[in-house]
Structure formats: structure tokens, C-alpha cells
Design a protein around this motif. Sequence first.
Motif, short mmCIF file in Angstrom:
data_model
loop_
_atom_site.label_atom_id
_atom_site.label_comp_id
_atom_site.label_asym_id
_atom_site.label_seq_id
_atom_site.Cartn_x
_atom_site.Cartn_y
_atom_site.Cartn_z
N HIS A 144 34.79 43.54 49.39
CA HIS A 144 34.62 42.27 48.73
C HIS A 144 34.06 42.28 47.45
O HIS A 144 34.45 41.73 46.35
CB HIS A 144 34.10 41.22 49.71
N GLU A 145 32.86 42.87 47.32
CA GLU A 145 32.10 43.01 45.98
C GLU A 145 32.61 43.84 44.96
O GLU A 145 32.82 43.71 43.86
CB GLU A 145 30.83 43.33 46.26
N VAL A 146 33.21 45.06 45.73
CA VAL A 146 34.02 45.90 44.51
C VAL A 146 35.24 45.11 44.08
O VAL A 146 35.70 45.47 43.00
CB VAL A 146 34.21 47.03 45.49
N GLY A 147 35.68 44.15 45.03
CA GLY A 147 36.90 43.30 44.50
C GLY A 147 36.45 42.52 43.19
O GLY A 147 37.21 42.54 42.44
N HIS A 148 35.18 42.09 43.26
CA HIS A 148 34.81 41.24 42.25
C HIS A 148 34.78 42.30 40.99
O HIS A 148 34.98 41.69 39.91
CB HIS A 148 33.58 40.55 42.50
N ALA A 149 34.14 43.28 41.29
CA ALA A 149 34.00 44.48 40.07
C ALA A 149 35.50 44.71 39.47
O ALA A 149 35.54 45.15 38.27
CB ALA A 149 33.44 45.56 40.70
N PHE A 150 36.42 44.62 40.53
CA PHE A 150 37.69 44.88 39.75
C PHE A 150 38.35 43.35 39.10
O PHE A 150 39.60 43.49 38.34
CB PHE A 150 38.82 45.48 40.84
N ALA A 206 38.47 40.41 40.99
CA ALA A 206 39.07 39.50 41.96
C ALA A 206 38.49 38.39 42.09
O ALA A 206 36.91 38.28 41.83
CB ALA A 206 39.29 40.21 43.26
N ALA A 207 38.89 37.22 42.36
CA ALA A 207 38.19 35.74 42.53
C ALA A 207 37.89 35.53 44.05
O ALA A 207 38.45 36.35 44.90
CB ALA A 207 38.81 34.66 41.83
N HIS A 208 37.57 34.32 44.22
CA HIS A 208 37.45 34.03 45.65
C HIS A 208 38.65 33.35 45.93
O HIS A 208 39.02 32.07 45.79
CB HIS A 208 36.31 33.08 45.77
N THR A 209 39.63 34.16 46.62
CA THR A 209 40.90 33.69 47.00
C THR A 209 41.03 33.71 48.33
O THR A 209 40.51 32.92 49.07
CB THR A 209 41.86 34.57 46.34
N THR A 210 41.84 34.48 48.98
CA THR A 210 42.06 34.62 50.57
C THR A 210 41.80 35.96 51.10
O THR A 210 41.49 36.86 50.26
CB THR A 210 43.42 33.99 50.93
N GLY A 211 42.08 36.33 52.21
CA GLY A 211 41.84 37.55 52.70
C GLY A 211 40.59 38.00 52.68
O GLY A 211 39.67 37.50 52.93
N ILE A 212 40.52 39.25 52.05
CA ILE A 212 39.18 40.02 51.71
C ILE A 212 38.33 39.33 51.03
O ILE A 212 36.99 39.13 51.36
CB ILE A 212 39.58 41.39 51.21
N MET A 213 38.90 38.55 50.26
CA MET A 213 37.84 37.70 48.98
C MET A 213 37.34 36.47 49.80
O MET A 213 37.03 35.61 49.18
CB MET A 213 38.68 37.67 47.91
N ALA A 214 37.93 35.97 51.07
CA ALA A 214 37.41 34.93 51.93
C ALA A 214 36.95 35.34 53.15
O ALA A 214 36.95 34.72 54.22
CB ALA A 214 38.66 33.95 51.94
N TRP A 239 44.14 42.11 50.71
CA TRP A 239 44.05 41.49 49.43
C TRP A 239 45.20 40.32 49.23
O TRP A 239 46.23 40.42 49.60
CB TRP A 239 44.45 42.58 48.27
N ASP A 240 44.75 39.18 48.55
CA ASP A 240 45.46 38.05 48.25
C ASP A 240 46.64 38.61 46.97
O ASP A 240 46.14 39.50 46.25
CB ASP A 240 44.61 37.10 47.76
N LEU A 241 47.64 38.27 47.12
CA LEU A 241 48.68 38.64 46.14
C LEU A 241 48.38 38.36 44.83
O LEU A 241 48.57 39.34 43.97
CB LEU A 241 50.07 37.77 46.45
N ARG A 242 47.44 37.23 44.49
CA ARG A 242 46.83 37.07 43.08
C ARG A 242 45.93 38.19 42.82
O ARG A 242 45.88 38.54 41.50
CB ARG A 242 46.14 35.82 43.21
#
Length: 750
Positions: free
Chosen positions: A365-371, A373-381, A407-410
Motif C-alpha cells: 500500500h505504501e509502495v503504491g503511494h510511492a508510485f 496511487a491515492a486512497h482508492t479501493t482494493g490494496i489502497m483501501a 489495484w484499483d483501475l485508477r
Amino acid sequence: MTKRSIDTESTSPAPRRVKPTPIEKRPFTVANFIDGDIVHQTAISIHGECPIFDYAPETNFVSVSVTDSFNQSQAVQHWPLHDGKWKALAMLTPGISTITLNLHHASGVHDSITISLNYVPLLQLPPLHLAIMVAKDSPLLIDCPPAKYGAFATAHSDINAAISKLRMAAYMWQALTAEDFREKGLGRRSFRLDEEWASNTTLRNTHSHTQRGSSATMGTVAKVHIIRSDKTVAEIRDAQVAQQNPRGRKREALHQYFESALAASGIPAFQSSSRPVVAGLILDTHYSAEQKLILGHAALGCHKSDGVSLGIFGSHLSYAWPRFLEEVPACLADATATGDSVGNDNGECDTMRGACFVGQGAFLHEVGHAFGAAHTTGIMARGYSPSWAMNFIEDEANSRMENEARWDLRDVLRFKLLPHFALPGDGGPVTAEFRQAGVTIAVDVDVGVDGDGDENVDEVIKVSCKAGIAQVTLQIGTDEPRVYFNDITGTCTAFSINTTSEKLDRSKALKITALAMNGKERVAKNAWSLLKEKPYITVPGSNIILHKQSVHSHSFEAGDNSDNDGDDEGYIHWAMLLHKRGKDGTLHRATSIDLRVGCTMDGAVVYYTDGSHRNCGPGGQHSFGGHASESHNLPEGETIRKVVICKEDDGWGSLAGIRMMLGNGESWGHLNYRNRDYDDDDDNSENGVDEPDSEAIVTLAPGDDEEIVGFYGQSASGSGFTYQFGILTAPTGVVLPEAVYDLPEFIEVE
């Protein structure tokens, strides 16, 4: 269940016989690869179907054997199956790998499949870097409960174990991401890992050699950097910097400590100019049973397009992670209680498998932020908490769940813009225009002729984006949302819903969510309100229609000002054209535009060849402020290519800033972009032509066959600050009829 029987009538010893085993007749197949596929990452997730055996489930499994192009074979891996489905992970080496899959049941191999995959590393792309930060006086140990023999052995708790676990987690992230991209129709994309020639810890036998100190088995593996901090263990474990301490005064400090340690390391890859993306593990995290607090831990991620993008996480759950491939199934299915000596992060880590899910998933999730990503759905939620294992194994415990560890499609559309996720054939770097293209939801008109020859006009809701429309979702009232349009190829740039012909219940709110191929999204909470203010201006005596598209400030939208039929108390409506009829009846073109920006967007002033001017805002003698204002000439014959608006109001309530660009590429203005969201995109790029990639930045641009002929909007009646700014477009090259200059919309507001 059918049971085995033994012939007891014979007095002499006889071989035991097994009754035929009922099975559902379905073939043993691989679902997500075909023979000869080309892949670009080391770790792959492979899955498929198999017969459903109604006997001896403990004997059923799939074995995976990988042989490289030098005929060197890895140890055979065993993976569980359930209800006619199976999943496995495999590690590839560059070149052709032959993968042999055997389906085992009861007495032996039931079926077999062999496929060949060609692994071609894309070494020209930037990698994800792995780093472990250790205190300058660190004991080089991590938390480990008695169930993992924490008091008697360091197999799961020393620095070598931490390196192996982080490396294996990263390969699991890589495999998950590639498969998720593939399932979403975007190709098998994933980040590559920064790999080196070192002791191979990804397989049991090679890992054991390294741990025993015997001759290490070398291989190409993900490099894990050990980064020494200038902070002591006590400083890292200070309760004031513990993120989960509600009374902590410096709960973001650990991210700053890690950034400083990377910068001080002297490693070129971690300098800001290298623009690295880093997954950082904090080694000296520790659960204090006395304080009931996880110390030295923070789950934070930050994306910086011009610096170090870093996602960090504590080591307090890594005891539950696998060290090598053979441990993956067991770690993901281990229901052993973790005990009281380790932290139960978020109340979801009372079992070994739960600790593994949260630890690996929250870190990703935090690596997603580094790439970015915002707080969307799935891993980011936090979707990883219940269903992380579903990406890697088939297990009865997860069989009735929906996989939310995706991962969220966004997010994947945003990732796709990064060079880390590129694939051969993508067609070159992503352009700034594609990255910045905004999504528009507006009412349009469809002019036609009925059976009697009379002209009729249907109102349609048009979704458009120059980057391409990926998905349009409609929700009527509280009904279940449905995907109305889905085209992941992004070849469609405009999609229309005819409100006349479509059977849509106008007594219920119509929510439209539109997602573009660049990951940008726009939501119309009630699209029927768009019909209240027509998004076009008809010119009497002609078939010319001026189309309108605009952007509102966040606070203006939140106040539902668009639903007040144009009678917004405290706001004035204005509109003007880039040609103006003088007192002598002669048309005068615009010669320059002064964009007035200070702490917020004050407005704009358009100057004409006759020396007059018109305000984009209050008329008369109103004078705009703005210390960052900028004016630019409009050469004769030149058109405005696009207008970029910043909606980030920074507490002012109005729009923040504006930039314009001409067809010749010249641009001017100031966006006032000051995004401070720590966990999301922390892009701090300059207010230049390449605007920041953010939901706060909206681009207004004419269609391919249109040009900008004027502006319109709403401004505060007192201050004149701009709360809505829009463009008026007409067909390219069309001379507007005289009647347009007499329309009441264009009478200057005093």
C-alpha cells in the motif's frame, strides 16, 4: 466421500485396492499463460483449473519445476489446490524457461503440462529499490514470537532473515501486480527490481547454504540495501515518532529519518536527481507490551516526480513473511496464534497468516503511494487484510471471498504512465498533453430532423477526454452501479448518453463516474443538474452552437452552486468573446490576455485592437490584484490551444490559478499548485508547461474540430475572485455571425 476398501475374505496377504475415485471431468489447464509467452519480470503468478477430486484431499497438489536455458533445474515446488483450482508462484531466469506442472492425486501423477516462457528483462527501465534502515547502534534483530522460536533461534529474526523476507515479499508484489495488470486488459506489466549477482535466498536449498555459512549458491536476486541511520535505537523507538501513538508529536518523523539516511548513504541511486522509487523497511521496529504500542513504525508513502519517492513500513510483522519460495504456501495458510509478545497491528494480526497479510499488503500500500496511487479501493483501501492470500494460493479459507487485494483501475492507469511499467510497443514516452488531459462531463446537443422535416434538438450527456475514456459508470438513485461503457484500449475520446432516447428515471439522482486512460476521474453526483444550465449557446438565425466547458473550485462544487439555476447569491455570471464589436460597429480582435493570479485566482483581462478591454469577472472599473500575474500577446491568426486551471483553493474557496497555451506552444500564467497531501502524489514540479499530474489540475481544451472563441464563468460580486472559469468553443474557421454579439450573455456586467 468414497472410501477405500480392503478384500478381507482372502486369508493370504493381498495388495490393498482402491476404489475408483469420482472426479469432475475437467482438464488440467493453465489459464493465464500460453506456450511461448514473453514475460518481463522474474516472479510470475501462474494459475489454472484441474479436476475436482472427491477423495483424499490431503494428497492433492500441483508441483512446479523450472528448468532454464542452460538445463539447470530449480528444486520442485509444491502448491495446494482447492475446488478444481490451483495457483503457484515461479521464479524465472533470463532466457527460455521450461515449466513442468504435474497434478498429483493419491497414487501419483494424474496429469502433466509443460510450457516454455521467454523471460526478457527490461534493464533500460527504472527499478523499484529495496532498502532496510538500521539504527547506528542496532542489535540487527526484529520482533519474533515464541511460535517462530524467537527466544531460541534467529532464523526468522536476524538481519539475514529480514533481507530474505523483504526480497521475497517484493517478488510476490511483482507477480501480483503483473497478473492484476493482465487481468485488467493492460498487458502483463510490473515494476522490475534492482537485481544483483549475490547469494540466492529465494529457494530453500540456496537459502540454507547462505544461512549455514557454507558455499553460497550465487544467482541474480533483488538487491537489498542496508542503510545506516544516524539515529539511535532509542530515537527510532521514541513514542513521539510512533505513527500509531495518537499523542505523538512527530508521527511523520520516521519517513524523514529514512529519507535522510538514503541521502547520506552516498549511493547514487538514492540521490534526488536519480528520481528513485524505494520500498523501505525499518529494522528496529519493536512492540512495547508495557506501552501497548508499536514503536519505530510508520506506514507512510510519498511520490515525488522530481525526487525520492519512498514508501516505508516497520519490521514488526515480517516474522510471519516467507523467506523463500517454499515457505509461501505455509505462511499464507498458517492459523497459529501470534501471541502476546508481538504487536497485533490494527487488530488484524492475531494469527501468523493475518500478520503476513497485513505486513506484506500494507507495505505494498505504501509502495503504491510511492508510485503515485491515492486512497482508492482494493490494496489502497486495506483490501489486502482479508484476501491477500488469494493472489498466490488456492485455499479453502478464502474460497468464498471476493479478492479485494487488487489495484484499483485508477491506480493501474496512473502506474501505466510511469516508465517503471512500460512495455515494448507502448509507443514512446507519455506526453504531457496525455498526462494532463482532464475529463469533462457536460450536456451537449444533438441536432436532427424529424419525419416532418422539422428540426429537433436532443440533449445528451457527453463524457470526453483527449487521453481516451476507459470507463463510464452510471448509478440511478441507490441502485447498484453499472458499467455503461468500458474500453480499456482508450481509443474512444468521447461518449454520449442521449437523455431523450435512454430510459433513465429522472425522478432519481443520476450519478456518472468517468475514468480516463490517464487515471483521472470525474464524478457528476447528479447529472440531471447539468441540464439546468445549458452547456451551449445557440446563435439565432444560424445553425452554429457555441459549446461550453468549465471548472469550478472545490468549495463552489461542495456548495452545490451549480444547482441554483444561475441565481447564485454573491456570484455574478459573465461571458465574453475574443472578438468585440466597437462603437462604430467594427469587429476588433483580442491582442493580449492578462492572467491575474495572486494568493488565489483573481481573474483575467482581455485587451482588444481598439484599446478597450473586458474583464473575465466583474465589469466596469473593477481592478484585479495578483502578484504573480502575467500577460501575453495574441498574435493575429493564432489560437488558444488549452487552458489549465488549478482547483486547489488552499482555504480561499476560489480557483487557485490559471495558465494558457497558444497553438505555437507559448504559455503564460501561474497555477499556484501547493499540494501537501503526504500520502498521495507529492509532486512539487514548477508551474511550467509540464503541469503537475494531480486531480487538482484540470485542462480545458477544444475538440479536434473546434477552437476557443471566448470565456465565461462566475466570480464573487465583491472581491471578484474566480469560482468558475470556462471556455467557449466553435467550429474551427467559422466566422461568427453578427447576431452573436447582440446576445444578452455577452453584455458586460457592471
